[in-house]
Design a protein around this motif. Structure first.
Motif, PDB file in Angstrom:
ATOM      1  N   UNK A 216       1.591  -5.260  -8.069  1.00  0.00           N
ATOM      2  CA  UNK A 216       2.100  -4.792  -6.788  1.00  0.00           C
ATOM      3  C   UNK A 216       2.965  -5.850  -6.117  1.00  0.00           C
ATOM      4  N   UNK A 217       2.668  -7.142  -6.324  1.00  0.00           N
ATOM      5  CA  UNK A 217       3.498  -8.187  -5.729  1.00  0.00           C
ATOM      6  C   UNK A 217       4.890  -8.207  -6.363  1.00  0.00           C
ATOM      7  N   UNK A 218       4.941  -8.002  -7.682  1.00  0.00           N
ATOM      8  CA  UNK A 218       6.240  -7.913  -8.342  1.00  0.00           C
ATOM      9  C   UNK A 218       7.015  -6.704  -7.829  1.00  0.00           C
ATOM     10  N   UNK A 219       6.312  -5.608  -7.610  1.00  0.00           N
ATOM     11  CA  UNK A 219       6.947  -4.408  -7.073  1.00  0.00           C
ATOM     12  C   UNK A 219       7.555  -4.696  -5.707  1.00  0.00           C
ATOM     13  N   UNK A 220       6.841  -5.432  -4.874  1.00  0.00           N
ATOM     14  CA  UNK A 220       7.345  -5.770  -3.540  1.00  0.00           C
ATOM     15  C   UNK A 220       8.551  -6.707  -3.622  1.00  0.00           C
ATOM     16  N   UNK A 221       8.485  -7.691  -4.535  1.00  0.00           N
ATOM     17  CA  UNK A 221       9.624  -8.607  -4.695  1.00  0.00           C
ATOM     18  C   UNK A 221      10.849  -7.855  -5.193  1.00  0.00           C
ATOM     19  N   UNK A 222      10.615  -6.946  -6.130  1.00  0.00           N
ATOM     20  CA  UNK A 222      11.713  -6.155  -6.677  1.00  0.00           C
ATOM     21  C   UNK A 222      12.364  -5.320  -5.575  1.00  0.00           C
ATOM     22  N   UNK A 233       2.827   5.834  -3.642  1.00  0.00           N
ATOM     23  CA  UNK A 233       1.662   6.165  -4.452  1.00  0.00           C
ATOM     24  C   UNK A 233       1.483   5.168  -5.594  1.00  0.00           C
ATOM     25  N   UNK A 234       2.601   4.739  -6.187  1.00  0.00           N
ATOM     26  CA  UNK A 234       2.533   3.723  -7.239  1.00  0.00           C
ATOM     27  C   UNK A 234       1.997   2.417  -6.671  1.00  0.00           C
ATOM     28  N   UNK A 239      -2.441  -1.459  -6.205  1.00  0.00           N
ATOM     29  CA  UNK A 239      -3.269  -2.255  -5.295  1.00  0.00           C
ATOM     30  C   UNK A 239      -4.744  -1.979  -5.518  1.00  0.00           C
ATOM     31  N   UNK A 240      -5.083  -0.736  -5.826  1.00  0.00           N
ATOM     32  CA  UNK A 240      -6.486  -0.359  -5.998  1.00  0.00           C
ATOM     33  C   UNK A 240      -7.031  -0.685  -7.382  1.00  0.00           C
ATOM     34  N   UNK A 241      -6.143  -0.893  -8.364  1.00  0.00           N
ATOM     35  CA  UNK A 241      -6.591  -1.146  -9.744  1.00  0.00           C
ATOM     36  C   UNK A 241      -7.366  -2.453  -9.822  1.00  0.00           C
ATOM     37  N   UNK A 244      -6.283  -5.682 -15.423  1.00  0.00           N
ATOM     38  CA  UNK A 244      -4.914  -5.731 -15.930  1.00  0.00           C
ATOM     39  C   UNK A 244      -4.607  -4.500 -16.770  1.00  0.00           C
ATOM     40  N   UNK A 245      -5.555  -4.070 -17.582  1.00  0.00           N
ATOM     41  CA  UNK A 245      -5.344  -2.887 -18.421  1.00  0.00           C
ATOM     42  C   UNK A 245      -5.093  -1.648 -17.574  1.00  0.00           C
ATOM     43  N   UNK A 246      -5.832  -1.518 -16.488  1.00  0.00           N
ATOM     44  CA  UNK A 246      -5.645  -0.369 -15.615  1.00  0.00           C
ATOM     45  C   UNK A 246      -4.274  -0.407 -14.958  1.00  0.00           C
TER      46      UNK A 246
END
Length: 307
Positions: A216-222, A233-234, A239-241, A244-246
């Motif tokens: 999620x942090x990479x998503x925010x930086x992106x 939703x993604x 954030x809830x996972x 790492x596999x999830x």
């Protein structure tokens, strides 16, 4: 006349030069895993700083000398002179590179900073074509394949989405062969881009750029870098996972849904942004059955040609 099957979906990945010895070892593992899926090419990111330029060229050397992958060299024109860009394209050709992704690059943070001789990517494309013509013998009278960027969501510096379409049309007129999109998070954004581009006269293939994001942090930086709002939703699911596999599964599921819709709508293939991690990327292409579909198409074509 013999009947040839439809062209199979293209497959490509993006990697970037590693910054540390540990990252270099991890990238070697990633390159091996990507090679096993038999992509059309692997693009190598580039920055005009001397250090980034050196590491980009080192990675291109490595791919050419130690793998069976075909590198696509990124090239940006901001801050560069015509002579430097000419030398770089000639060097790419001498190495055996046969594809370039031509981009403007990020503007300097200082408004008064050096922007170079070419303010727009279309001028870089024209320069590449001139260098190509001067090196016809080395290229076997062939051509360099030139890719460019396309934006399903308005570029942060653009006055409008329609302006982005006009810029893409200008790149095509300058000699671009195809476009790869920036990441997007809603299927209608890719479909809308292609529809608007075709209406404006853009005829080159437009390949969706996909990211099986698992952090999620990479998503925010992106999102901050590109100005593209992430799917809420993604973001919430990541954030809830708890493992790492999830997170990998969530990212792959989301990217696969975008890819399927794009392919159903006529996309010529997929380009996967890896962040130098192979697990999500290879799971995505396996989920889409791209290696099998591409292998079947090659076998079918060989059988028909030999018949």
């Amino acid at each position: 006349m013999p009947h040839y099957p439809a062209t199979p979906p293209s497959l490509s990945y993006e990697v970037y030069p590693p910054a540390t010895p540990r990252a270099r070892e991890a990238l070697n593992t990633t390159l091996d895993a990507l090679a096993a899926t038999h992509p059309d090419f692997v693009s190598v990111t580039y920055s005009g700083t001397p250090e980034r330029r050196r590491t980009t060229l080192e990675l291109i050397h490595q791919i050419l000398d130690h793998t069976r992958l075909r590198p696509l060299a990124h090239l940006t024109c901001v801050g560069e002179s015509a002579d430097t860009l000419t030398d770089l394209v000639r060097h790419f050709i001498s190495l055996g590179v046969r594809g370039v992704l031509a981009m403007r690059g990020d503007l300097p943070a200082d408004p008064n900073g050096e922007r170079g001789e070419y303010p727009f990517a279309r001028y870089l494309i024209e320069l590449i074509r001139r260098v190509e013509a001067q090196n016809a013998v080395a290229l076997g009278a062939g051509r360099l394949s030139i890719g460019v960027a396309a934006y399903p969501v308005r570029h942060p510096e653009s006055p409008s989405f329609q302006h982005d379409i006009e810029v893409l049309l200008g790149k095509q007129r300058s000699g671009a062969d195809y476009a790869i999109t920036q990441v997007y998070f809603r299927p209608e954004e890719y479909t809308g881009l292609v529809a608007a581009a075709r209406t404006a006269g853009v005829s080159i293939p437009i390949v969706p750029g996909l990211l099986p994001v698992d952090d999620v942090r990479r998503l925010e930086r992106l999102s901050a870098m590109t100005g593209v709002a992430p799917d809420p939703l993604l973001a919430a699911a990541l954030e809830a996972a708890r493992t790492e596999s999830e997170r990998t599964r969530i990212g792959v599921d989301f990217a696969a849904s975008l890819a399927r819709r794009a392919l159903e709508d006529g996309a010529p293939g997929v380009h996967v942004y890896t962040f130098n991690k192979h697990r999500g990327a290879t799971e995505l292409v396996e989920r889409l059955e791209l290696p099998r579909r591409r292998a079947d198409a090659r076998l079918d074509s060989a059988a028909r040609v030999g018949a």
